[in-house]
Design a protein around this motif. Structure first.
Motif, PDB file in Angstrom:
ATOM      1  N   LEU A 100      -0.680  76.601  28.786  1.00  0.00           N
ATOM      2  CA  LEU A 100      -1.768  77.422  28.227  1.00  0.00           C
ATOM      3  C   LEU A 100      -2.981  76.581  27.821  1.00  0.00           C
ATOM      4  O   LEU A 100      -3.945  77.106  27.275  1.00  0.00           O
ATOM      5  CB  LEU A 100      -1.250  78.221  27.016  1.00  0.00           C
ATOM      6  CG  LEU A 100      -0.270  79.361  27.366  1.00  0.00           C
ATOM      7  CD1 LEU A 100       0.455  79.834  26.116  1.00  0.00           C
ATOM      8  CD2 LEU A 100      -1.005  80.531  28.014  1.00  0.00           C
ATOM      9  N   GLY A 101      -2.892  75.248  28.015  1.00  0.00           N
ATOM     10  CA  GLY A 101      -4.076  74.411  27.816  1.00  0.00           C
ATOM     11  C   GLY A 101      -4.208  73.760  26.445  1.00  0.00           C
ATOM     12  O   GLY A 101      -5.290  73.286  26.101  1.00  0.00           O
ATOM     13  N   PHE A 102      -3.124  73.730  25.653  1.00  0.00           N
ATOM     14  CA  PHE A 102      -3.210  73.029  24.356  1.00  0.00           C
ATOM     15  C   PHE A 102      -3.080  71.530  24.606  1.00  0.00           C
ATOM     16  O   PHE A 102      -2.095  71.082  25.199  1.00  0.00           O
ATOM     17  CB  PHE A 102      -2.100  73.507  23.406  1.00  0.00           C
ATOM     18  CG  PHE A 102      -2.304  74.916  22.936  1.00  0.00           C
ATOM     19  CD1 PHE A 102      -3.082  75.179  21.820  1.00  0.00           C
ATOM     20  CD2 PHE A 102      -1.736  75.980  23.621  1.00  0.00           C
ATOM     21  CE1 PHE A 102      -3.279  76.488  21.386  1.00  0.00           C
ATOM     22  CE2 PHE A 102      -1.937  77.295  23.193  1.00  0.00           C
ATOM     23  CZ  PHE A 102      -2.714  77.540  22.075  1.00  0.00           C
TER      24      PHE A 102
ATOM     25  N   VAL B  21      -0.206  85.381  25.620  1.00  0.00           N
ATOM     26  CA  VAL B  21       0.745  85.580  26.714  1.00  0.00           C
ATOM     27  C   VAL B  21       0.122  86.480  27.788  1.00  0.00           C
ATOM     28  O   VAL B  21       0.241  86.218  28.991  1.00  0.00           O
ATOM     29  CB  VAL B  21       2.070  86.183  26.189  1.00  0.00           C
ATOM     30  CG1 VAL B  21       2.946  86.687  27.318  1.00  0.00           C
ATOM     31  CG2 VAL B  21       2.824  85.136  25.371  1.00  0.00           C
ATOM     32  N   LEU B  22      -0.586  87.522  27.358  1.00  0.00           N
ATOM     33  CA  LEU B  22      -1.223  88.433  28.334  1.00  0.00           C
ATOM     34  C   LEU B  22      -2.341  87.722  29.094  1.00  0.00           C
ATOM     35  O   LEU B  22      -2.534  87.956  30.283  1.00  0.00           O
ATOM     36  CB  LEU B  22      -1.742  89.699  27.629  1.00  0.00           C
ATOM     37  CG  LEU B  22      -0.621  90.594  27.058  1.00  0.00           C
ATOM     38  CD1 LEU B  22      -1.184  91.727  26.197  1.00  0.00           C
ATOM     39  CD2 LEU B  22       0.264  91.159  28.183  1.00  0.00           C
ATOM     40  N   GLU B  23      -3.044  86.819  28.409  1.00  0.00           N
ATOM     41  CA  GLU B  23      -4.068  86.002  29.102  1.00  0.00           C
ATOM     42  C   GLU B  23      -3.389  85.147  30.171  1.00  0.00           C
ATOM     43  O   GLU B  23      -3.877  85.017  31.286  1.00  0.00           O
ATOM     44  CB  GLU B  23      -4.755  85.042  28.106  1.00  0.00           C
ATOM     45  CG  GLU B  23      -5.917  85.638  27.353  1.00  0.00           C
ATOM     46  CD  GLU B  23      -6.449  84.664  26.279  1.00  0.00           C
ATOM     47  OE1 GLU B  23      -6.334  83.423  26.458  1.00  0.00           O
ATOM     48  OE2 GLU B  23      -6.954  85.146  25.250  1.00  0.00           O
ATOM     49  N   GLY B  24      -2.253  84.550  29.795  1.00  0.00           N
ATOM     50  CA  GLY B  24      -1.490  83.715  30.734  1.00  0.00           C
ATOM     51  C   GLY B  24      -0.998  84.525  31.920  1.00  0.00           C
ATOM     52  O   GLY B  24      -0.959  84.036  33.053  1.00  0.00           O
ATOM     53  N   LEU B  25      -0.633  85.774  31.649  1.00  0.00           N
ATOM     54  CA  LEU B  25      -0.164  86.690  32.706  1.00  0.00           C
ATOM     55  C   LEU B  25      -1.295  86.933  33.719  1.00  0.00           C
ATOM     56  O   LEU B  25      -1.093  86.853  34.928  1.00  0.00           O
ATOM     57  CB  LEU B  25       0.290  88.007  32.065  1.00  0.00           C
ATOM     58  CG  LEU B  25       0.912  89.048  32.994  1.00  0.00           C
ATOM     59  CD1 LEU B  25       2.241  88.552  33.551  1.00  0.00           C
ATOM     60  CD2 LEU B  25       1.137  90.371  32.237  1.00  0.00           C
ATOM     61  N   GLU B  26      -2.511  87.196  33.189  1.00  0.00           N
ATOM     62  CA  GLU B  26      -3.682  87.425  34.050  1.00  0.00           C
ATOM     63  C   GLU B  26      -3.980  86.205  34.923  1.00  0.00           C
ATOM     64  O   GLU B  26      -4.368  86.327  36.078  1.00  0.00           O
ATOM     65  CB  GLU B  26      -4.924  87.707  33.189  1.00  0.00           C
ATOM     66  CG  GLU B  26      -5.089  89.170  32.830  1.00  0.00           C
ATOM     67  CD  GLU B  26      -6.267  89.401  31.885  1.00  0.00           C
ATOM     68  OE1 GLU B  26      -7.324  88.756  32.098  1.00  0.00           O
ATOM     69  OE2 GLU B  26      -6.123  90.195  30.950  1.00  0.00           O
ATOM     70  N   LYS B  27      -3.773  85.021  34.344  1.00  0.00           N
ATOM     71  CA  LYS B  27      -4.071  83.784  35.084  1.00  0.00           C
ATOM     72  C   LYS B  27      -2.946  83.403  36.041  1.00  0.00           C
ATOM     73  O   LYS B  27      -3.019  82.360  36.711  1.00  0.00           O
ATOM     74  CB  LYS B  27      -4.296  82.624  34.111  1.00  0.00           C
ATOM     75  CG  LYS B  27      -5.570  82.753  33.295  1.00  0.00           C
ATOM     76  CD  LYS B  27      -5.679  81.597  32.315  1.00  0.00           C
ATOM     77  CE  LYS B  27      -6.891  81.768  31.411  1.00  0.00           C
ATOM     78  NZ  LYS B  27      -6.840  80.879  30.241  1.00  0.00           N
ATOM     79  N   GLY B  28      -1.872  84.209  36.055  1.00  0.00           N
ATOM     80  CA  GLY B  28      -0.762  83.922  36.960  1.00  0.00           C
ATOM     81  C   GLY B  28       0.186  82.845  36.449  1.00  0.00           C
ATOM     82  O   GLY B  28       0.993  82.311  37.209  1.00  0.00           O
TER      83      GLY B  28
END
Length: 597
Positions: free
Chosen positions: A373-375, A291-298
């Motif tokens: 998220l790219g799954f 989720v934090l990775e997704g946050l960084e990617k906007g």
């Protein structure tokens, strides 16, 4: 070659010969002839009127004439408007029965190393209580679905996600610390999951008493619930657990291990298993990270209070919370973490979640988030959504300790089967061990069949009394028919009769016998359809229809006493194949069939 394939090819050849037109096999529609008309299979001729440039009846007449002259499988035909009813020759039914007889795995497709990999998640228990009736439906559906998808040529991985963390787990732990006096499964003689469930109920009882007391002192219900000392302690324990406090973690592990030993016993009795078990305590941090990775990617956004959200208004939904303001995760976060772990463990092509219909919205959202998220399988994720199951008395509630327990239910079913089978004389002449084994097979078969014969999407009432009936659409009726056929085949063997690989030609068949061969041949299509529709009930009801037809045949025709040897052999092979397909179909549902009864 199956009769439908043979006739389809003959129709394609006929259209070329009659009208000079090439037609794809897919355009040829053959269906079972309606009961009120004569024939076995009906061809719909309307799609061919443009090429024949004639009326429907004349076109059907011409095609029928061609088939009767050129295809030995067609014995006769009749025309009703634009429908051509074809009567299949006895020799074709005998050839078809020979083909089914030659294939031990008729209707089932084996996977290859290149087959798609389908992962199925089911069960999803909490470690604060035993499995209940709702879990029984979930496990039986998940297990049957896994078998059916494998029977359609897929590689299958069966997984379980155990909800082993959170406030509900801390409630059981705290109650055991306070009121348990060191009680263990060994010291109490209880299964571990039952023991922990008792403490979950005990927590609720003491907590309610505290709330009532605070309300008497003038607090509102909401204030009392928030201020109750027990609930405060449970929350403190959860914070310590999240911080990795060694004492809390050691207690958590000890109590969870008791529960897992109890679950394993229940799963074994139920006949379900898993290839891989995931634990939320190991996946929730992974979810946070994702989720934090997704946050960084906007892909997500953070509110002023620090909580993280997904904006789903573009998809016609609302805003979805992913991390609370204190950084703790929600169910959605855990599911994302579990997906991440699974995807790194297996090259999944399709993911199926067997979860009740109250979670429809959750899985709609999960699909969108995983896709973002790219799954690769995020968009095509399948939520196999099923309805509630209740007993005739009404709903179950676990916190009050009135849950319909899975272990008790299975034990009760076996006891009822023992009693009913005994009363009907079906256990006569068996050793106590054999009688007990049959009681187990019949009791569990009754439970499984009653649940699986209902369309999974519907809510249902499980009626234990109705399910153990040796007549009607029940597991015991099907099991008894199977045992009856096995008895006939044993007697044939004792009389020195060997079933031939190919039956002699020129046997005249009754309409009932032809119908049974046609039903046997349908098994392959039913397995395919059940896989496409994710519908175990199709197989359950097919098995019932097949044994119902067979019982009528058994009642109307002699088998071992038939004097014509060729007909006797045909009927024995037919009986053996009905037994084989019943065993195969019930096996896909996870239901055993007894060799004798």
């Amino acid at each position: 070659m199956k009769i439908e394939e043979k006739l389809t090819k003959a129709v394609v050849d006929g259209l070329k010969a009659l009208y000079g037109q090439d037609v794809a096999a897919a355009q040829v529609q053959l269906q079972k002839t309606k009961k009120e008309f004569e024939g076995h299979l009906t061809l719909v001729v309307f799609p061919f009127l443009r090429m024949s440039r004639k009326g429907p009846e004349q076109t059907a007449q011409e095609i029928g004439e061609y088939l009767k002259a050129n295809e030995p499988a067609v014995a006769a035909y009749n025309v009703i408007k634009g429908f051509l009813n074809l009567t299949v020759a006895p020799s074709a039914w005998i050839e078809l029965l020979d083909d089914i007889h030659a294939d031990d795995r008729y209707g089932l497709t084996a996977a290859t190393p290149e087959s798609p990999l389908v992962m199925i998640e089911y069960s999803s228990p909490n470690t604060n209580k035993p499995l209940h009736l709702g879990h029984v439906r979930n496990n039986l559906l998940g297990n049957a679905l896994a078998n059916i998808i494998a029977a359609n040529g897929n590689r299958v991985v069966k997984t379980n996600i155990v909800n082993d963390r959170g406030i509900h787990i801390c409630k059981s732990m705290l109650a055991w610390l306070k009121y348990g006096n060191g009680e263990t499964p060994e010291s109490s003689g209880k299964k571990g999951d039952h023991l922990i469930g008792d403490y979950y109920v005990a927590f609720d009882k003491h907590y309610k008493a505290e709330v009532a007391q605070l309300m008497e002192q003038g607090q509102t219900k909401e204030e009392a619930e928030a201020n109750a000392p027990l609930m405060k302690e449970a929350r403190e324990m959860l914070v310590k657990w999240e911080a990795g406090d060694p004492e809390v973690r050691a207690l958590w592990k000890k109590m969870n291990d008791w529960v897992y030993a109890g679950f394993d016993e229940t799963y074994r009795m139920m006949g379900v298993s898993f290839d891989k078990i995931y634990y939320e305590s190991e996946t929730y941090l992974e979810g946070k990270k994702k989720v934090l990775e997704g946050l960084e990617k906007g892909l997500f956004y953070r509110k002023e209070d620090g909580s993280v959200w997904a904006d789903l208004t573009g998809e016609g939904l609302d805003h979805k919370l992913l991390l609370r303001s204190d950084g703790t995760s929600v169910y959605m976060t855990q599911d994302i973490g579990t997906a991440e772990q699974r995807f790194s463990d297996y090259p999944i092509d399709k993911m199926i979640y067997v979860v009740g219909n109250e979670q429809n919205y959750h899985f709609q959202v999960l699909s969108i988030l995983l896709d973002r998220l790219g799954f690769e399988w995020g968009k095509s994720l399948v939520h196999f959504s099923y309805g509630m199951v209740e007993l005739p008395e009404g709903k179950m509630k676990s916190r009050e300790g009135t849950v319909v327990d899975a272990d008790d239910l299975m034990a009760e079913m076996i006891a009822t089967a023992r009693e009913t089978s005994g009363d009907l004389g079906k256990l006569d002449g068996l050793t106590p061990e054999e009688a007990e084994e049959i009681a187990r097979i019949v009791g569990l078969g009754a439970l499984k069949y009653f649940i699986l014969k209902v369309d999974a999407r519907k809510n249902m009432t499980f009626n234990p009394k109705e399910s153990i009936d040796f007549n009607g659409n029940t597991g015991p009726f099907i099991q008894y028919t199977y045992a009856r056929i096995r008895s006939v085949l044993r007697k044939a063997q004792e009389a020195g009769i060997t079933l031939p690989e190919r039956l002699p030609e020129g046997i005249g068949l009754s309409a009932k016998e032809e119908g049974l061969v046609q039903m046997l041949a349908d098994f392959a299509a039913v397995v395919r359809q059940a896989g496409t529709d994710y519908s175990p009930s199709l197989i359950a009801n097919y098995c019932y229809d097949l044994v119902k037809e067979y019982n009528q045949f058994y009642h109307d025709f002699s088998i071992l006493r038939e004097e014509n040897e060729a007909i006797r052999l045909f009927r024995l092979v037919l009986s053996a194949e009905v037994a084989k397909i019943v065993k195969s179909g019930m096996g896909l549902l996870g239901i055993e069939v007894p060799e004798r009864m």
